[in-house]
Design a protein around this motif. Structure first.
Motif, PDB file in Angstrom:
ATOM      1  N   THR A 168       0.821  -1.211   0.000  1.00 20.90           N
ATOM      2  CA  THR A 168       0.000   0.000   0.000  1.00 20.90           C
ATOM      3  C   THR A 168       0.856   1.263   0.000  1.00 20.90           C
ATOM      4  O   THR A 168       0.347   2.351   0.265  1.00 20.90           O
ATOM      5  N   VAL A 169       2.144   1.111  -0.319  1.00 20.34           N
ATOM      6  CA  VAL A 169       3.011   2.294  -0.363  1.00 20.34           C
ATOM      7  C   VAL A 169       2.434   3.406  -1.249  1.00 20.34           C
ATOM      8  O   VAL A 169       2.442   4.569  -0.851  1.00 20.34           O
ATOM      9  N   PRO A 170       1.894   3.092  -2.438  1.00 17.75           N
ATOM     10  CA  PRO A 170       1.331   4.179  -3.246  1.00 17.75           C
ATOM     11  C   PRO A 170       0.219   4.934  -2.507  1.00 17.75           C
ATOM     12  O   PRO A 170       0.159   6.161  -2.556  1.00 17.75           O
ATOM     13  N   GLY A 171      -0.627   4.187  -1.808  1.00 20.13           N
ATOM     14  CA  GLY A 171      -1.701   4.830  -1.047  1.00 20.13           C
ATOM     15  C   GLY A 171      -1.166   5.685   0.082  1.00 20.13           C
ATOM     16  O   GLY A 171      -1.640   6.790   0.322  1.00 20.13           O
ATOM     17  N   ILE A 172      -0.160   5.155   0.781  1.00 20.27           N
ATOM     18  CA  ILE A 172       0.427   5.910   1.895  1.00 20.27           C
ATOM     19  C   ILE A 172       1.066   7.197   1.375  1.00 20.27           C
ATOM     20  O   ILE A 172       0.899   8.269   1.972  1.00 20.27           O
ATOM     21  N   LEU A 173       1.759   7.098   0.241  1.00 19.23           N
ATOM     22  CA  LEU A 173       2.376   8.292  -0.355  1.00 19.23           C
ATOM     23  C   LEU A 173       1.314   9.308  -0.750  1.00 19.23           C
ATOM     24  O   LEU A 173       1.435  10.497  -0.448  1.00 19.23           O
ATOM     25  N   THR A 174       0.272   8.819  -1.444  1.00 14.63           N
ATOM     26  CA  THR A 174      -0.808   9.720  -1.872  1.00 14.63           C
ATOM     27  C   THR A 174      -1.396  10.446  -0.674  1.00 14.63           C
ATOM     28  O   THR A 174      -1.483  11.678  -0.652  1.00 14.63           O
ATOM     29  N   ALA A 175      -1.795   9.665   0.325  1.00 13.58           N
ATOM     30  CA  ALA A 175      -2.436  10.251   1.498  1.00 13.58           C
ATOM     31  C   ALA A 175      -1.492  11.226   2.192  1.00 13.58           C
ATOM     32  O   ALA A 175      -1.893  12.320   2.586  1.00 13.58           O
ATOM     33  N   GLY A 176      -0.225  10.836   2.319  1.00 15.40           N
ATOM     34  CA  GLY A 176       0.744  11.668   3.031  1.00 15.40           C
ATOM     35  C   GLY A 176       0.981  12.986   2.328  1.00 15.40           C
ATOM     36  O   GLY A 176       0.922  14.063   2.946  1.00 15.40           O
ATOM     37  N   ILE A 177       1.225  12.917   1.032  1.00 20.24           N
ATOM     38  CA  ILE A 177       1.553  14.142   0.294  1.00 20.24           C
ATOM     39  C   ILE A 177       0.375  15.094   0.224  1.00 20.24           C
ATOM     40  O   ILE A 177       0.513  16.298   0.445  1.00 20.24           O
ATOM     41  N   LEU A 178      -0.806  14.538  -0.042  1.00 17.07           N
ATOM     42  CA  LEU A 178      -1.986  15.408  -0.103  1.00 17.07           C
ATOM     43  C   LEU A 178      -2.245  16.053   1.252  1.00 17.07           C
ATOM     44  O   LEU A 178      -2.642  17.214   1.328  1.00 17.07           O
TER      45      LEU A 178
END
Lengths: 285, 271
Positions: B187-197
């Motif tokens: 889920t790294v892509p999801g974590i990155l998305t959520a974190g950056i946004l």
């Protein structure tokens, strides 16, 4: 899985529930409690009575509705055809969405500060309008009602548009093809097929745009006349809380603000309920 | 039919040009104003100067503003991830009674605008002596971020099939091992998305921060508002110089974010 691990997984919800209760529900309940109490702690309705009896405060309801309702209709009304137009994607879509997201990201404070110069009497916009002969004297865009409404449009329109864009592009394109094969015009297809299917999205976009506009604060102060025509309800709440330090009166205003937003949301959802019933009949027929 | 189609594309293009021109106009005016002197008439200023930036750096502790802004943004992302990820996991995987109700409760802080719940929340911060402190600013900024993260993470977790987890359980893996070796990497892509946004959102969050921040716990956007509010206390170009500093900060974060996500993810997502 065993029942132990089943209940174990529920434990994972605990931090989020604790967050919700402590940082959202409890403050809200605290605000409700404060709004019904006197400064020394006794129960009272005085905070509400005072608000409705004081024309200076009571008027903020109409002032705020007069700012937020028209621009919400404009934002959503414009977003529907634009989202419809872009539903299949297009060239330059990335550039367009980038420019739409910029005002949302930068926020009302920067946009307001920029508008003060750009739309001021000697700003580029007035220079341009005079150069092309559209107006002969600089138009007053700032420090009035118009300025606040424009700033709400600049950030509210992209918000409504991007929300609806995601929604429209999710509608099955076969429906449109079928309607056109059966001889419906483009307008009929939009009005009878696509729009009814968009209604739930339009309703939510309207609600979110309205609550954002209704709680407008920084741009009403910076771009408007915060002691007159743009003294919105959030300014009244802020002043009671942080200038007069009357937390009870301020809480009452916060609760009134939330209640009005709730009323408008309910009305919109009732409208959606009516429209959506029609939509399912159209969809099945 | 053909001409109708053309008319609509002309209208669309015209409206977009007007919109983009005004947004660019606003931003360029701020930038030009901050690096010029005596720009009272004419399309472009004639005298350029760096004075206003020197003025701002004397007037404000830019280092402290940056420090507060990014400390709040990064700490909030870490705390929110720790709270939101487990919740998103349960909501994505398990069916239980009251799940719908719980989900809509989690949506509430995203729908209710900050000015409506922010004032009671700020009063609680005053009551518990958290106001004007970094901890208070961090705490209130969690409110919109946690639900936002749950919403973004849920579909990412749903995408990771349950097969891998079941296999791991059969092979005797503990919950923590599954989390560390399967869930997080997938889920790294999801974590990155959520974190950056969330970082972008927190940097530009004005209302909540403004209600609880004090003198040395101001973020850039709150300091900018305070300067713009006290118009006349300092030259307008100096306010614009601070606006440019904020603009560049937010813009760099936005550009980084757009490397990973699409703009439609930044608004409230409709199901």
């Amino acid at each position: 899985m065993s029942s132990a691990s089943k209940s174990g997984s529920k434990v994972l919800l605990a931090p989020a529930i604790a967050f919700l209760v402590l940082l959202f529900l409890y403050p809200f309940a605290y605000g409700l409690y404060l709004s019904f109490t006197k400064a020394d702690g006794g129960a009272t309705f005085a905070n509400y009575v005072r608000f409705f009896k004081d024309p200076w405060d009571f008027r903020t309801i109409w002032t705020t509705l007069w700012i937020s309702l028209p621009i919400t209709f404009i934002n959503v009304g414009l977003a529907i055809p634009f989202a419809y137009y872009m539903r299949r994607g297009m060239k330059g879509e990335k550039t367009i969405t980038f420019f739409l997201i910029v005002p949302i990201t930068l926020g009302a404070v920067l946009i307001s500060e920029g508008m003060l110069s750009y739309m001021g009497p000697r700003g580029w916009l007035n220079q341009f309008l005079m150069a092309i002969g559209l107006v002969h004297h600089p138009v007053r865009f700032t420090h009035n009602y118009l300025g606040v409404v424009i700033s709400l449009g600049l950030s509210g329109f992209p918000y409504a548009f991007l929300m609806l864009l995601g929604y429209v592009s999710g509608i099955n394109p076969d429906l449109e093809k079928a309607s056109q094969m059966l001889g419906a015009s483009k307008f009929q297809t939009f009005w009878k097929i696509l729009f009814p299917l968009m209604v739930p999205g339009v309703a939510i976009a309207f609600c979110l745009n309205f609550v954002m506009a209704f709680s407008v604060f920084p741009s009403a102060v910076l771009l408007g006349q915060p002691s007159g025509p743009t003294r919105v309800i959030a300014i009244a709440a802020y002043q009671w809380a942080f200038e007069k330090f009357n937390f009870n009166a301020a809480s009452a205003i916060s609760m009134i603000m939330a209640a009005i937003e709730l009323i408008v949301i309910t009305l919109v959802l009732v409208w959606r309920g009516r429209m959506y019933k029609g939509a399912s009949i159209v969809g099945k027929g | 039919m053909r001409s109708k189609l053309k008319l609509s594309s002309i209208l669309f293009a015209a409206a977009m040009v007007v919109y983009v021109a005004n947004v660019l106009g606003i931003l360029f005016t701020v930038v030009l104003n901050s690096i010029s002197k005596d720009w009272f008439r004419g399309v472009f200023p004639k005298i350029f100067t760096g004075d206003w930036y020197r003025y701002v750096s004397r007037d404000h502790d830019i280092g402290s503003l940056m420090f507060v802004t990014f400390t709040v943004a990064f700490l909030d992302v870490l705390i929110a991830l720790a709270v939101a990820f487990p919740a998103a996991y349960v909501l994505a995987r398990k069916e239980f009674r009251g799940k719908g109700l719980l989900l809509s409760l989690f949506l509430l802080p995203m729908i209710v605008p900050p000015m409506a719940y922010g004032i009671p929340l700020a009063m609680l911060c005053y009551k518990f002596h958290l106001a004007a402190r970094l901890s208070g600013v961090i705490l209130v900024n969690l409110v919109p971020i946690v639900p936002f993260m749950i919403l973004i993470l849920m579909p990412f977790i749903e995408q990771v099939g349950t097969n891998l987890e079941s296999a791991a359980v059969m092979l005797g893996a503990k919950r923590w091992t599954i989390f560390r070796k399967i869930l997080v990497p997938l889920t790294v892509p999801g974590i990155l998305t959520a974190g950056i946004l969330s970082i972008v959102k927190t940097i530009s969050m004005f209302d909540l921060t403004y209600l609880v921040a004090g003198g040395n716990t101001q973020t850039i956007v709150v300091a900018l508002y305070a300067d713009a509010y006290a118009a006349g206390a300092r030259p307008p170009q100096a306010v614009d110089a601070l606006a440019v500093i904020y603009f560049l900060t937010a813009m760099i974060c936005l550009l980084v974010a757009l490397k990973f996500v699409s703009p439609t993810q930044m608004v409230f997502k409709l199901k």
